[in-house]
Design an enzyme around this catalytic site. Sequence first.
Site, short mmCIF file in Angstrom:
data_model
loop_
_atom_site.label_atom_id
_atom_site.label_comp_id
_atom_site.label_asym_id
_atom_site.label_seq_id
_atom_site.Cartn_x
_atom_site.Cartn_y
_atom_site.Cartn_z
N ASN A 64 0.05 0.58 6.52
CA ASN A 64 0.53 -0.47 5.63
C ASN A 64 1.04 -1.63 6.48
O ASN A 64 1.69 -1.40 7.49
CB ASN A 64 1.71 0.02 4.76
CG ASN A 64 1.32 1.11 3.81
OD1 ASN A 64 0.15 1.39 3.61
ND2 ASN A 64 2.32 1.74 3.21
N GLY A 65 0.78 -2.86 6.05
CA GLY A 65 1.27 -4.03 6.77
C GLY A 65 0.13 -4.91 7.25
O GLY A 65 -0.99 -4.83 6.76
N ARG A 82 1.96 0.93 -6.01
CA ARG A 82 2.19 0.08 -4.84
C ARG A 82 0.93 -0.67 -4.41
O ARG A 82 1.01 -1.69 -3.76
CB ARG A 82 2.67 0.93 -3.66
CG ARG A 82 3.99 1.60 -3.87
CD ARG A 82 4.36 2.43 -2.66
NE ARG A 82 4.53 1.62 -1.49
CZ ARG A 82 5.68 1.06 -1.12
NH1 ARG A 82 6.74 1.22 -1.85
NH2 ARG A 82 5.76 0.35 -0.02
N LYS A 98 6.98 -12.38 -17.22
CA LYS A 98 6.68 -11.05 -17.74
C LYS A 98 5.39 -11.07 -18.56
O LYS A 98 4.55 -10.18 -18.45
CB LYS A 98 7.83 -10.53 -18.60
CG LYS A 98 9.01 -10.06 -17.82
CD LYS A 98 8.69 -8.81 -17.03
CE LYS A 98 9.66 -8.63 -15.88
NZ LYS A 98 9.41 -9.52 -14.75
N GLU A 125 11.63 -16.27 -16.74
CA GLU A 125 11.43 -14.82 -16.62
C GLU A 125 10.59 -14.29 -17.77
O GLU A 125 9.71 -13.44 -17.58
CB GLU A 125 12.79 -14.11 -16.57
CG GLU A 125 12.73 -12.60 -16.54
CD GLU A 125 12.02 -12.03 -15.31
OE1 GLU A 125 11.72 -10.83 -15.33
OE2 GLU A 125 11.75 -12.78 -14.35
N LYS A 142 3.94 -3.52 -6.42
CA LYS A 142 5.39 -3.44 -6.64
C LYS A 142 6.18 -4.10 -5.52
O LYS A 142 7.12 -4.83 -5.76
CB LYS A 142 5.79 -1.97 -6.77
CG LYS A 142 7.26 -1.75 -7.08
CD LYS A 142 7.61 -2.27 -8.47
CE LYS A 142 9.04 -1.97 -8.86
NZ LYS A 142 9.39 -2.62 -10.12
N CYS A 190 0.84 -1.19 0.00
CA CYS A 190 0.00 0.00 0.00
C CYS A 190 0.88 1.24 0.00
O CYS A 190 2.09 1.16 0.16
CB CYS A 190 -0.91 0.00 1.21
SG CYS A 190 -1.83 -1.54 1.44
N GLU A 227 2.31 -11.61 -16.27
CA GLU A 227 2.11 -10.50 -15.35
C GLU A 227 1.34 -9.35 -16.00
O GLU A 227 0.45 -8.77 -15.37
CB GLU A 227 3.47 -9.95 -14.87
CG GLU A 227 4.11 -10.73 -13.76
CD GLU A 227 5.42 -10.10 -13.31
OE1 GLU A 227 5.58 -9.90 -12.10
OE2 GLU A 227 6.26 -9.78 -14.17
N TRP A 231 -3.90 -2.05 -1.02
CA TRP A 231 -3.91 -3.37 -1.67
C TRP A 231 -4.41 -4.33 -0.60
O TRP A 231 -3.76 -4.53 0.41
CB TRP A 231 -2.52 -3.75 -2.15
CG TRP A 231 -2.48 -4.93 -3.04
CD1 TRP A 231 -2.65 -4.96 -4.40
CD2 TRP A 231 -2.21 -6.30 -2.66
NE1 TRP A 231 -2.52 -6.23 -4.88
CE2 TRP A 231 -2.24 -7.09 -3.84
CE3 TRP A 231 -1.96 -6.94 -1.44
CZ2 TRP A 231 -2.04 -8.46 -3.83
CZ3 TRP A 231 -1.74 -8.30 -1.43
CH2 TRP A 231 -1.78 -9.04 -2.62
N HIS A 286 8.49 -34.80 -21.16
CA HIS A 286 8.07 -35.65 -20.04
C HIS A 286 6.68 -35.26 -19.52
O HIS A 286 6.41 -35.41 -18.32
CB HIS A 286 9.11 -35.57 -18.91
CG HIS A 286 10.42 -36.19 -19.28
ND1 HIS A 286 10.63 -37.55 -19.31
CD2 HIS A 286 11.59 -35.62 -19.68
CE1 HIS A 286 11.88 -37.79 -19.69
NE2 HIS A 286 12.48 -36.63 -19.92
#
Length: 622
Positions: free
Chosen positions: A105-106, A29, A499, A495, A617, A2, A502, A79, A518
């Site tokens: 936040n938290g 954020r 990307k 990666e 983020k 947040c 996301e 968030w 396999h």
Amino acid sequence: MCGIIGYVGSKETDVTSILLDGLSKLEYRGYDSAGIAVLSSTGKIDLHRQAGKIANLVATVDNGSRPGDSTLGIGHTRWATHGRPNDTNAHPHPDCTGSLTVVHNGIIENYAELRRELQQDGHIFKSETDSEVLAHLIEREYFGAADHDLTLAVRSALQHVTGSYSIGVVSREHPDLLVGARCAGPLIVGLGENEQFLASDIPAILKHTRRILILEEGEVVELRPEGVKLTTLYGTPIEREPMTIDWDIQAAEKGGYPHFVIKEINEQPDALRRALTGRSRDGQLHLPELERMEHAGLLNNIQRILVVACGTSYHAGMIAKYAIEKWARIPVETITAAEFRYCDPIVGPETLCIAVTQSGETADTLVGIRQAREHGAPVIAVTNIVSSAITRLADAVLYLQAGPEIGVVATKTFVSSVAVLYMLGLYLGQARGRIQDEQMREFLAALEQLPGQIQHILDQANSESDIIEPLAKRMAAVKSIMFIGRGVGYPTALEGALKLKEISYIHAEGFPAGELKHGSIALLDNETPLIGIATASHVYEKVVSNIQEVRARDAYIIVVATEGDENIRQHADDIMYVPATLEVFSPLLASVPLQLFAYHVAVARGCNVDQPRNLAKSVTVE
């Protein structure tokens, strides 16, 4: 995840605009709701909260009774962790009386116990959040004392709290005071002339000041127009010199690009140069950050290495595993931080832990590293943020020096992380006598060429001969894409897949190329493209063989290959070429066209590139 913004000044000003502008810089954020609380001219705290984007909050404020000029206010982007993303659960949260308002936040881990206790005392809760507990706890302490000392009430309340927090608190009885506190969450103070700022990240206040103080764990700050006072949670005064931020204001803005993500992709050559600056000179490697560890003998008896990280940083750690084992001949395990603390890890003084976290505040990584320290393991942190939480847990810190990264998805911090980990691997290899001077010069020369080679890729992508954007537009409607690679190409594939999913919301998976047959090859057909990492390497022929297996299943083949490789054309429908480099460094080049591909697919699909859904983020909760 947040965002917090706060302001206190000596004369009335448009605090509402300051808060809304600051929140817009923090929207990356967290962004499922937002709110502001401003002290009005009548002495009342005007509260505005709205689910959704900042634009929703702005519209609500403008359509209603917009708070006038003021001296005090706080704002928040949320968030969700506890409670659904709606207007009621949005911050700021008032107490029962409307006198106090809190942003947080938290996570308050003992919130259920505290909530029951406060409800028994007659407090009325209106939200589902754990954060509202703080407003009522502070209310209890504040009105329980005759002098109504807001700072003391905050300190007393927080002593009952278990969990993580960065908070901002205001009271209508104290129009010249803003109180902040931090425990396991980022919080900074911006120092101005007869005005002060509180924020969870630098971009929120960079427009107003470059002088900042960074709060450390367990610290409380009083912000008044004339200055700030820093103490411990128990009131012990703390003296700390402010630091000056040398970023351009433009560095936190889009700079003419349509999105932060593409701006930051194009900033990668400069970010990589900064990562190398001062560390690679005249064919010699210089990592003075490790001198204290070396002098203390912490690296002398290392028998194994653990790289602890999450997400993109985890992929950087996987690449580092190949490099460190090759150069230093030390066994390396890369483990996701989310699992590290729960797997009863075998660590001790013989195990070097490398924590990779671009924000320096990733909760899972912090918890895991604390556990490693308790068992005596030496720790090296790789991070982008000065004085972030991870730096206080580490014996040494290697900063990325990538500059601010606003886009939620990591691009320039990824290449910087990989480059810094390469240099750490070279350092360990040299310290163990595995890398001779001539070899070191060869490796460093290749590293120093990489910024220019990345620029070459970007120049091609920005030219009329670009193939990546047209290819991305053709692929924008597919439902799934698979990525394969071998050796360092495998984490590169992971990666690339990360990307894509996301920011475009297309299902994508990365696999070791040899593992495909396999089981996962059953997913391939003519509607599922495959992207193969087939740059020059000792496993090139094996990768080509795996691509042929896929081609026989009628899948559309896209390949990342080394310039000059004409043979690959017979195996691929489309090719994204990158310059030649040493095999171990190839991920830094191969990842760039994959970033561009993901970006252009997302744009073609109309996705919110800078703020992908459900992501934030900095993941500051477990």
